[in-house]
Design an enzyme around this catalytic site. Structure first.
Site, PDB file in Angstrom:
ATOM      1  N   ALA A   1       0.819  -1.213   0.000  1.00  0.00           N
ATOM      2  CA  ALA A   1       0.000   0.000   0.000  1.00  0.00           C
ATOM      3  C   ALA A   1       0.855   1.266   0.000  1.00  0.00           C
ATOM      4  CB  ALA A   1      -0.931  -0.017   1.208  1.00  0.00           C
ATOM      5  N   HIS A   2       0.166   2.423   0.012  1.00  0.00           N
ATOM      6  CA  HIS A   2       0.857   3.708  -0.121  1.00  0.00           C
ATOM      7  C   HIS A   2       1.774   4.001   1.054  1.00  0.00           C
ATOM      8  CE1 HIS A   2      -3.042   5.661   1.672  1.00  0.00           C
ATOM      9  NE2 HIS A   2      -2.486   4.816   2.505  1.00  0.00           N
ATOM     10  N   ASN A   3       2.917   4.613   0.706  1.00  0.00           N
ATOM     11  CA  ASN A   3       3.912   5.084   1.673  1.00  0.00           C
ATOM     12  C   ASN A   3       4.596   3.973   2.457  1.00  0.00           C
ATOM     13  OD1 ASN A   3       1.799   7.582   1.509  1.00  0.00           O
ATOM     14  ND2 ASN A   3       3.894   8.309   1.834  1.00  0.00           N
TER      15      ASN A   3
END
Length: 327
Positions: free
Chosen positions: A228-230
């Site tokens: 997922a993001h980051n």
């Protein structure tokens, strides 16, 4: 070739290579894990790579080497068909933007799309039907297999392998409730993938909400993994299939993550941690082996399983005691 020590007939002719279970006369196999000793004793192979300290008497010839697995791989490569090669150049059906910068000996296969502003390094192969988004940078000697999607502004290092169906840089999963409705949070960051990373088929690496989702040097990711993001994944970490990693997780270096593990967002996993298959990680952990859901140190998880398996006998004993006491 393997720099090994032969115990057996040097005139023996080897015509192929196979696993211990499948090998037949004329083939060589390898033994690198003690749990396969039963297969070794039954193998029909004519020769076997074994560790230097192997002392058992075997019918097959032995080749003692420091790393049987790698030695066997070298032999397999000698017997294998020649690798597929791709001629440099741009296939007529490919679409390449006018401002794209291509290094030397780049191969762009049929129906690939390379958007404006992208840069691709020397000796890189872009497979058939793959999509490279605007202002994306891909280093040298990369292999992008067919039907890979790399979205805008992604940064890919050198010697990176990305298998078919992978999607790099899709929007992170970000929404916020506004006036009773889910409103999309714009995902404005990028994905950065460093040198010598390999990403399996149908794996997804989401772009950051802001900043970057970062896959560091030497990371190996199996098929069907969601990142997922980051998320940040440290150097030389290995992640097995169907693992799901939620947003903003920080994973250290040389971490081993088993298949179908689930990791909740905004936690940290320290260097040299091993996570067993199907584990659920719900808090910060660092070092050692962890297993179960929620995950606990491996020794504790094994003890808990042993206790559960004994519950039936324990209940029976309690009932017998109650019966004797007249309860």
């Amino acid at each position: 070739m393997s720099r090994g020590e032969l115990i057996g007939d040097p005139k023996l002719k080897i015509t192929g290579a196979a696993s211990l279970a499948e090998a037949t006369s004329g083939e060589i196999s390898f033994f690198g894990n003690r749990k396969y000793i039963g297969l070794l004793r039954k193998t029909r192979a004519s020769a076997v790579f074994v560790p230097p300290d192997f002392a058992e008497s075997l019918a097959p010839a032995q080749v003692r080497v420091s790393n049987p697995t790698k030695a066997f791989e070298q032999v397999v490569l000698k017997f294998a068909p020649k690798p597929i090669t791709y001629a440099p150049g741009i296939h007529p059906s490919a679409i390449v933007g006018s401002s794209v910068r291509l290094g030397e000996r780049v191969s762009i296969q049929p129906h690939a799309v390379i958007e404006d502003g992208s840069k691709i390094g020397d000796n890189t192969i872009i497979g058939a039907g793959s999509y490279i988004g605007h202002e994306t940078t891909i280093g040298s000697e990369c292999l992008i297999y067919p039907l890979v999607t790399i979205r805008e502004r992604s940064r890919i290092g050198s010697r990176v392998i990305i298998h078919s169906g992978a999607v790099i840089g899709a929007d992170g999963f970000g929404f916020e409730m506004v006036d009773g409705k889910q409103q999309k949070i714009q995902q404005l960051g990028i994905v950065q993938i460093d040198d010598d990373v390999e990403i399996g088929a149908n794996t997804t690496v989401d772009r950051a909400r802001f900043g970057r989702t970062w896959i560091q040097q030497g990371v190996k990711i199996d098929n069907l993994v969601q990142i997922a993001h980051n998320v940040v994944i440290g150097k030389n970490t290995v992640i097995a299939a169907q693992t799901g990693i939620a947003g903003s997780v920080q994973i250290g270096q040389r971490v081993l993550i088993g298949g179908q593990a689930g990791i909740i967002g905004h936690i940290e996993i320290g260097d040299n941690t091993a996570i067993g298959a199907q584990s659920g990680i719900s808090k910060n952990i660092s070092g050692g082996a962890w297993w179960a859901s929620p995950a606990v140190p491996l020794a504790e998880a094994k003890q808990q399983i042993a206790w559960v398996h004994r519950l039936g006998k324990l209940f029976a004993r309690v009932k017998e005691i109650e019966k004797k006491l007249g309860f």
